[in-house]
Design a protein around this motif. Structure first.
Motif, PDB file in Angstrom:
ATOM      1  N   CYS A  59      14.124  -5.005  68.715  1.00  0.00           N
ATOM      2  CA  CYS A  59      15.400  -5.738  68.786  1.00  0.00           C
ATOM      3  C   CYS A  59      16.507  -4.980  68.060  1.00  0.00           C
ATOM      4  CB  CYS A  59      15.248  -7.138  68.188  1.00  0.00           C
ATOM      5  SG  CYS A  59      14.355  -8.292  69.237  1.00  0.00           S
ATOM      6  N   ALA A  60      16.175  -4.450  66.879  1.00  0.00           N
ATOM      7  CA  ALA A  60      17.177  -3.714  66.111  1.00  0.00           C
ATOM      8  C   ALA A  60      17.601  -2.442  66.838  1.00  0.00           C
ATOM      9  CB  ALA A  60      16.629  -3.372  64.728  1.00  0.00           C
TER      10      ALA A  60
ATOM     11  N   CYS B 184       6.402  -7.227  63.809  1.00  0.00           N
ATOM     12  CA  CYS B 184       7.078  -6.021  63.328  1.00  0.00           C
ATOM     13  C   CYS B 184       7.612  -5.204  64.497  1.00  0.00           C
ATOM     14  CB  CYS B 184       6.109  -5.190  62.499  1.00  0.00           C
ATOM     15  SG  CYS B 184       6.856  -3.715  61.766  1.00  0.00           S
ATOM     16  N   ALA B 185       6.806  -5.086  65.551  1.00  0.00           N
ATOM     17  CA  ALA B 185       7.239  -4.336  66.727  1.00  0.00           C
ATOM     18  C   ALA B 185       8.482  -4.966  67.342  1.00  0.00           C
ATOM     19  CB  ALA B 185       6.109  -4.272  67.748  1.00  0.00           C
ATOM     20  N   CYS B 186       8.494  -6.300  67.397  1.00  0.00           N
ATOM     21  CA  CYS B 186       9.651  -6.991  67.972  1.00  0.00           C
ATOM     22  C   CYS B 186      10.889  -6.750  67.125  1.00  0.00           C
ATOM     23  CB  CYS B 186       9.365  -8.486  68.083  1.00  0.00           C
ATOM     24  SG  CYS B 186      10.744  -9.441  68.754  1.00  0.00           S
TER      25      CYS B 186
ATOM     26  N   GLY C  13      11.334 -13.312  71.795  1.00  0.00           N
ATOM     27  CA  GLY C  13      10.377 -12.386  71.199  1.00  0.00           C
ATOM     28  C   GLY C  13       9.454 -13.026  70.182  1.00  0.00           C
ATOM     29  N   GLN C  14       9.830 -14.188  69.637  1.00  0.00           N
ATOM     30  CA  GLN C  14       9.022 -14.792  68.580  1.00  0.00           C
ATOM     31  C   GLN C  14       8.113 -15.911  69.048  1.00  0.00           C
ATOM     32  OE1 GLN C  14       8.915 -13.010  65.959  1.00  0.00           O
ATOM     33  NE2 GLN C  14      10.515 -11.876  67.036  1.00  0.00           N
TER      34      GLN C  14
ATOM     35  N   ALA D  23      19.108 -11.258  60.965  1.00  0.00           N
ATOM     36  CA  ALA D  23      18.729 -12.545  61.535  1.00  0.00           C
ATOM     37  C   ALA D  23      17.247 -12.559  61.897  1.00  0.00           C
ATOM     38  CB  ALA D  23      19.580 -12.861  62.770  1.00  0.00           C
ATOM     39  N   LEU D  24      16.769 -11.468  62.489  1.00  0.00           N
ATOM     40  CA  LEU D  24      15.359 -11.394  62.857  1.00  0.00           C
ATOM     41  C   LEU D  24      14.473 -11.459  61.615  1.00  0.00           C
ATOM     42  CD1 LEU D  24      13.176 -11.044  64.962  1.00  0.00           C
ATOM     43  CD2 LEU D  24      13.560  -8.582  64.899  1.00  0.00           C
ATOM     44  N   ARG D  25      14.866 -10.756  60.564  1.00  0.00           N
ATOM     45  CA  ARG D  25      14.090 -10.814  59.322  1.00  0.00           C
ATOM     46  C   ARG D  25      14.047 -12.241  58.769  1.00  0.00           C
ATOM     47  NH1 ARG D  25      16.848  -5.348  56.843  1.00  0.00           N
ATOM     48  NH2 ARG D  25      15.264  -3.847  57.533  1.00  0.00           N
TER      49      ARG D  25
END
Length: 294
Positions: free
Chosen positions: A203-204, A197-199, A116-117, A161-163
């Motif tokens: 994901c969450a 932000c959308a990702c 996603g990143q 983790a995403l943050r």
């Protein structure tokens, strides 16, 4: 999961190879068996994995950490993960091993975060972002920050983790100034959901079991806003997991929501009870949203 497709970054394939070695290590097997016995989880894990209690090892522990979709199975998954996180926040080799098992359990989420990143942050390879994601998961598991937080621990791990990954990637871009390619790919500044932000929200929501939209389909802004509100309400304790799923599952277009009758049957309750619960959950969500806005 203990296997990942060959199309995924090398870091995940290497983790799978290392996992196979850990599973074959008598010392690791003995440690895992001892943990399950000490945490009074051995009998339940043996039951869900169709194993003998004395034969329990890392494979059975990982199997118990996989989502099942049933309330009983998910409760066991959360209990096993919390027990591992509690050990991972300790000291010594035992804590490191517990954190390593947590990472292995979170590989599916790590793969989603990594893929996603790549588009929002051009110039990074899949393996680069994969390393960052795994490092973030390990550090968060060792920190103990997820323990005691409301909501499902796996969802909280994935979100944290995403943050962390987003912050690290953004920090890498700052010294070089604005990247034109990235700027061109960002959404309209009036749209509250840029790609990153959308990702993060998607994901969450997926990790929390709130969204089943196929990965190839984009979520609308309205859907992302709803999911963000529901996730925030779960984090602060306004909504339970069941309430959050009731709202997110009902107010969706893809896949089409189940009828109240079918949803109630799947939940083992009555349609009238389901509607009443959802109505109350929506009322609490509206109240919390108004309070935040005020």
């Amino acid at each position: 999961m203990n296997t990942t497709p060959n199309t995924t970054p090398g870091i995940f394939r290497r983790l799978d190879a290392e996992w196979a070695e850990l599973c074959a290590d008598p010392g690791v097997r003995g440690a895992v068996y001892g943990w399950l016995m000490a945490d009074c989880l051995a009998v339940e894990v043996a039951a869900v994995t169709d194993s003998w209690v004395r034969a329990l090892g890392p494979e059975q522990l990982l199997a118990a950490l996989r989502p099942t979709g049933s309330a009983t199975g998910d409760a066991l998954t959360d209990a096993v993960l919390r027990a591992l996180l509690d050990r991972a926040a300790g000291h010594g080799r035992s804590a490191i091993l517990a954190a390593r098992i947590v990472v292995q359990a979170m590989i599916p989420a790590a793969v989603r975060i990594t893929h996603g990143q790549i588009r929002p942050f051009g110039g990074r390879t899949l393996d680069d972002v994969g390393h960052m994601t795994i490092a973030a998961l390990f550090e968060i598991a060792r920190s103990g920050k997820v323990l005691g937080r409301p909501g499902r621990p796996a969802a909280n791990l994935a979100l944290d983790a995403l943050r962390r990954v987003l912050a690290d990637l953004a920090a890498d871009l700052e010294p070089r100034g604005s990247d034109l390619k990235v700027a061109e790919e960002l959404a309209d500044p009036l749209d509250p959901f840029d790609p990153a932000c959308a990702c993060m929200v998607r994901c969450a929501a997926t990790a929390a079991g709130l969204d089943e939209t196929p990965a190839e389909e984009e979520l609308t802004t309205a859907r992302l806003q709803l999911l963000e509100l529901v996730l925030d309400a779960m984090d602060d304790g306004t909504l339970s997991e069941a309430d959050a799923r009731a709202i997110a599952g009902h107010y969706r277009s893809t896949p089409a929501p189940l009828s109240d009758h079918d949803a109630a049957r799947a939940a083992g309750t009555k349609a009238a009870t389901l509607r009443q619960r959802r109505s109350r959950a929506v009322a609490r969500l509206k109240t919390a949203t108004r309070s935040t806005a005020a």
